[in-house]
Design a protein around this motif. Structure first.
Motif, PDB file in Angstrom:
ATOM      1  N   LEU A 107     -15.826  10.502  32.121  1.00 57.52           N
ATOM      2  CA  LEU A 107     -14.363  11.270  32.129  1.00 57.52           C
ATOM      3  C   LEU A 107     -14.505  12.656  31.868  1.00 57.52           C
ATOM      4  N   THR A 108     -15.113  13.143  30.771  1.00 56.12           N
ATOM      5  CA  THR A 108     -15.232  14.858  31.045  1.00 56.12           C
ATOM      6  C   THR A 108     -16.394  15.423  31.930  1.00 56.12           C
ATOM      7  N   HIS A 109     -16.964  14.900  32.350  1.00 58.36           N
ATOM      8  CA  HIS A 109     -17.900  15.381  33.718  1.00 58.36           C
ATOM      9  C   HIS A 109     -18.876  16.482  32.327  1.00 58.36           C
ATOM     10  N   SER A 110     -18.504  15.655  31.332  1.00 55.91           N
ATOM     11  CA  SER A 110     -20.042  15.534  30.238  1.00 55.91           C
ATOM     12  C   SER A 110     -21.171  15.250  29.914  1.00 55.91           C
ATOM     13  N   ARG A 274       5.204   0.588  34.839  1.00 57.93           N
ATOM     14  CA  ARG A 274       4.353   1.666  34.265  1.00 57.93           C
ATOM     15  C   ARG A 274       2.919   1.497  34.299  1.00 57.93           C
ATOM     16  N   LEU A 275       2.178   2.137  34.771  1.00 56.37           N
ATOM     17  CA  LEU A 275       0.329   1.460  35.148  1.00 56.37           C
ATOM     18  C   LEU A 275       0.340   1.657  33.381  1.00 56.37           C
ATOM     19  N   ILE A 276       0.706   2.714  32.413  1.00 59.90           N
ATOM     20  CA  ILE A 276      -0.272   2.783  31.610  1.00 59.90           C
ATOM     21  C   ILE A 276       0.461   3.347  30.334  1.00 59.90           C
ATOM     22  N   SER A 277       0.291   3.586  28.697  1.00 56.29           N
ATOM     23  CA  SER A 277       1.300   3.345  28.002  1.00 56.29           C
ATOM     24  C   SER A 277       1.512   4.523  27.594  1.00 56.29           C
ATOM     25  N   PRO A 278       2.480   5.597  26.787  1.00 57.75           N
ATOM     26  CA  PRO A 278       3.046   6.487  26.879  1.00 57.75           C
ATOM     27  C   PRO A 278       1.903   7.042  25.874  1.00 57.75           C
ATOM     28  N   GLU A 279       0.909   6.393  25.040  1.00 60.99           N
ATOM     29  CA  GLU A 279      -0.016   6.595  24.320  1.00 60.99           C
ATOM     30  C   GLU A 279      -0.986   7.118  24.479  1.00 60.99           C
ATOM     31  N   ARG A 280      -1.613   6.285  25.392  1.00 58.96           N
ATOM     32  CA  ARG A 280      -2.683   6.397  26.504  1.00 58.96           C
ATOM     33  C   ARG A 280      -1.988   6.940  27.424  1.00 58.96           C
ATOM     34  N   LEU A 281      -1.432   7.996  27.559  1.00 53.37           N
ATOM     35  CA  LEU A 281      -1.001   8.957  29.077  1.00 53.37           C
ATOM     36  C   LEU A 281      -1.753  10.171  27.787  1.00 53.37           C
ATOM     37  N   SER A 282      -0.708  10.049  27.383  1.00 51.41           N
ATOM     38  CA  SER A 282      -0.985  11.418  25.997  1.00 51.41           C
ATOM     39  C   SER A 282      -2.373  11.672  25.502  1.00 51.41           C
ATOM     40  N   GLU A 283      -2.990  10.674  25.266  1.00 51.62           N
ATOM     41  CA  GLU A 283      -4.627  11.271  24.883  1.00 51.62           C
ATOM     42  C   GLU A 283      -5.986  11.415  26.442  1.00 51.62           C
ATOM     43  N   ALA A 284      -4.991  10.686  27.638  1.00 48.95           N
ATOM     44  CA  ALA A 284      -5.187  11.168  28.638  1.00 48.95           C
ATOM     45  C   ALA A 284      -5.142  12.355  29.755  1.00 48.95           C
ATOM     46  N   THR A 285      -3.745  13.206  29.081  1.00 50.20           N
ATOM     47  CA  THR A 285      -3.765  14.346  29.806  1.00 50.20           C
ATOM     48  C   THR A 285      -4.377  15.111  28.614  1.00 50.20           C
ATOM     49  N   THR A 286      -4.993  15.019  27.524  1.00 50.69           N
ATOM     50  CA  THR A 286      -4.855  16.465  26.485  1.00 50.69           C
ATOM     51  C   THR A 286      -6.611  17.142  26.809  1.00 50.69           C
ATOM     52  N   LEU A 287      -6.191  18.350  27.240  1.00 50.03           N
ATOM     53  CA  LEU A 287      -7.688  19.300  26.976  1.00 50.03           C
ATOM     54  C   LEU A 287      -8.499  18.687  26.061  1.00 50.03           C
ATOM     55  N   ALA A 288      -9.598  18.430  26.835  1.00 51.42           N
ATOM     56  CA  ALA A 288     -10.618  17.609  25.788  1.00 51.42           C
ATOM     57  C   ALA A 288     -11.780  18.676  26.423  1.00 51.42           C
ATOM     58  N   THR A 289     -11.986  19.590  26.624  1.00 58.01           N
ATOM     59  CA  THR A 289     -13.305  20.181  27.059  1.00 58.01           C
ATOM     60  C   THR A 289     -12.940  22.005  26.833  1.00 58.01           C
ATOM     61  N   ALA A 304      -9.142  17.550  31.034  1.00 58.69           N
ATOM     62  CA  ALA A 304      -8.465  16.243  30.059  1.00 58.69           C
ATOM     63  C   ALA A 304      -9.515  15.330  30.746  1.00 58.69           C
ATOM     64  N   LEU A 305      -9.227  14.114  30.492  1.00 59.96           N
ATOM     65  CA  LEU A 305     -10.229  12.450  30.627  1.00 59.96           C
ATOM     66  C   LEU A 305     -10.102  12.433  31.935  1.00 59.96           C
ATOM     67  N   GLY A 306     -10.850  13.266  32.645  1.00 57.45           N
ATOM     68  CA  GLY A 306     -10.329  12.271  34.722  1.00 57.45           C
ATOM     69  C   GLY A 306      -9.576  13.344  35.266  1.00 57.45           C
ATOM     70  N   TYR A 307      -8.939  14.333  34.697  1.00 54.13           N
ATOM     71  CA  TYR A 307      -7.943  14.909  34.941  1.00 54.13           C
ATOM     72  C   TYR A 307      -7.954  16.677  35.302  1.00 54.13           C
ATOM     73  N   CYS A 308      -8.285  16.939  35.812  1.00 53.87           N
ATOM     74  CA  CYS A 308      -7.822  18.857  35.305  1.00 53.87           C
ATOM     75  C   CYS A 308      -6.453  19.271  35.628  1.00 53.87           C
ATOM     76  N   LEU A 309      -6.594  19.945  34.282  1.00 50.86           N
ATOM     77  CA  LEU A 309      -5.130  20.987  33.690  1.00 50.86           C
ATOM     78  C   LEU A 309      -4.628  21.859  34.522  1.00 50.86           C
ATOM     79  N   GLY A 310      -2.732  22.213  34.781  1.00 51.52           N
ATOM     80  CA  GLY A 310      -2.840  23.134  34.788  1.00 51.52           C
ATOM     81  C   GLY A 310      -2.712  23.100  36.109  1.00 51.52           C
ATOM     82  N   TRP A 311      -0.972  23.362  37.183  1.00 51.78           N
ATOM     83  CA  TRP A 311      -1.193  24.030  38.113  1.00 51.78           C
ATOM     84  C   TRP A 311      -2.250  23.836  39.074  1.00 51.78           C
ATOM     85  N   PRO A 312      -2.445  23.806  40.658  1.00 55.93           N
ATOM     86  CA  PRO A 312      -3.570  23.953  41.362  1.00 55.93           C
ATOM     87  C   PRO A 312      -3.077  25.469  41.656  1.00 55.93           C
TER      88      PRO A 312
END
Length: 371
Positions: A107-110, A274-289, A304-312
């Motif tokens: 998910l972090t492309h690592s 709601r597709l995932i829990s708030p706790e899962r969302l928080s972990e999935a959208t925290t900068l990981a790299t 983050a975990l599979g998503y880029c952070l910040g506006w395009p």
């Protein structure tokens, strides 16, 4: 009609009238409500077929967010977790010392397998089992988590095969059952498009300026090590029947309102879902790299975990750390802001690999309206 709906309609109508774009969809959700649902132009320039809200657009890497969302939903369901070793589900992947690669690394492309062979063909990309066998037998470029490099194509097969091994179902089926179906968008959010739905897919055209700019990039551009130019998506690629109907979850075909609704159901409830829990969302959208540059793009890593952070368009996610999403090489994109409850999606058929003007302008308008 809201002021924001009017402003976005004027924006995209102008781009079509000025022949900057052929066909465009824009959708904006706020706190679970669809507040902008705009279309303009034609889905097929030859046939003159108008864009409709349910027109499907091949949107390239914008679809990676859908694959990531499937993974997060399965983690939430207890099917696997982020620290599950890929090889525990897919034993063949352990070859050549890859046994310690975790789902988190994918998910972090690592994960260390960012590239496909230089002679890979489009036909090979549509062969799921063949691509998974090829990736399983790859030698890693680095130890898992040690470096980051955009896994432009391999990402989709890694996530998809993990999902298939864990559930016994293709990732397209799990997307429909666990993500697109619950939000009422099973017929507007796809990896492989069913044959009977191909008539709804917009026909892409290459933007001459964008195509020339991309072609002028030097052969040593690092991303070309991961994805040889012969298989970099363009209009011809995204118009191919075999591409559109095959599961290649490094990309997706969708409507703007479907992918915007997916993000809305990640950050809150939409129609009671709601597709995932708030706790899962928080972990999935925290900068990981943090602190790592992306070896394939040459830029700062903002995963983050599979998503880029910040506006395009930004390389500094600290400016808006609550924003996450994914862009596609042709100019389509979708993002969400956890702080404001706003999600924005743009799909289009004028394929321009360097243009993010529409999504940037729409996010500015949304900021003015809601922030």
């Amino acid at each position: 009609m809201s002021d924001l709906q009017k402003q976005v309609q004027v924006l995209v109508d102008g781009l079509v009238d000025d022949s900057v774009e052929d066909g465009v969809q824009v959708a904006v959700y706020r706190n679970g409500d669809l507040v902008v649902n705009v279309v303009a132009g034609v889905a097929d320039t030859a046939a003159g077929q108008p864009v409709r809200p349910d027109t499907l657009f091949y949107s390239a890497s914008t679809g990676k967010a859908a694959a990531s969302t499937v993974a997060h939903a399965l983690v939430d369901d207890g099917v696997f977790d982020y620290d599950t070793r890929v090889a525990d589900l897919w034993p063949e992947f352990a070859a050549h010392g890859k046994g310690e690669v975790r789902i988190r690394h994918v998910l972090t492309h690592s994960a260390g397998v960012p590239a496909v062979p230089a002679d890979t063909t489009i036909e090979q990309l549509t062969d799921w089992n063949g691509m998974c066998q090829l990736i399983a037998d790859m030698e890693p470029w680095w130890a898992p988590g040690e470096r980051v490099g955009y896994h432009a194509a391999t990402f989709g097969y890694l996530i998809g095969e993990v999902v298939r091994r864990a559930t016994g179902k293709p990732i397209s089926t799990v997307l429909a059952e666990r993500v697109a179906g619950p939000i009422g968008m099973a017929d507007e959010l796809f990896f492989g498009v069913p044959q009977e739905q191909l008539g709804r897919v917009a026909r892409l055209t290459d933007d001459p300026g964008g195509k020339a700019a991309f072609a002028s990039m030097p052969p040593e551009f690092p991303l070309f090590k991961a994805v040889p130019p012969a298989i970099v998506p363009n209009a011809d690629f995204g118009n191919r029947r075999d591409v559109l109907t095959s599961d290649m979850p490094f990309a997706g075909t969708m409507s703007a309102r479907a992918i915007a609704k997916m993000y809305a159901a990640l950050i809150g409830e939409v129609d009671g879902v709601r597709l995932i829990s708030p706790e899962r969302l928080s972990e999935a959208t925290t900068l990981a790299t943090a602190g790592l540059d992306d070896e394939m793009t040459g830029g700062t890593s903002t995963w983050a975990l599979g998503y880029c952070l910040g506006w395009p368009g930004t390389s500094d996610p600290s400016d808006r750390p609550t924003v996450f999403g994914m862009v596609g090489i042709g100019g389509s994109a979708a993002f969400a802001d956890r702080a404001t409850g706003v999600t924005v999606a743009v799909t289009k058929n004028r394929f321009n690999p360097i243009e993010m003007n529409i999504v940037q302008r729409v996010t500015e308008l949304a900021d003015e309206a809601f922030v």
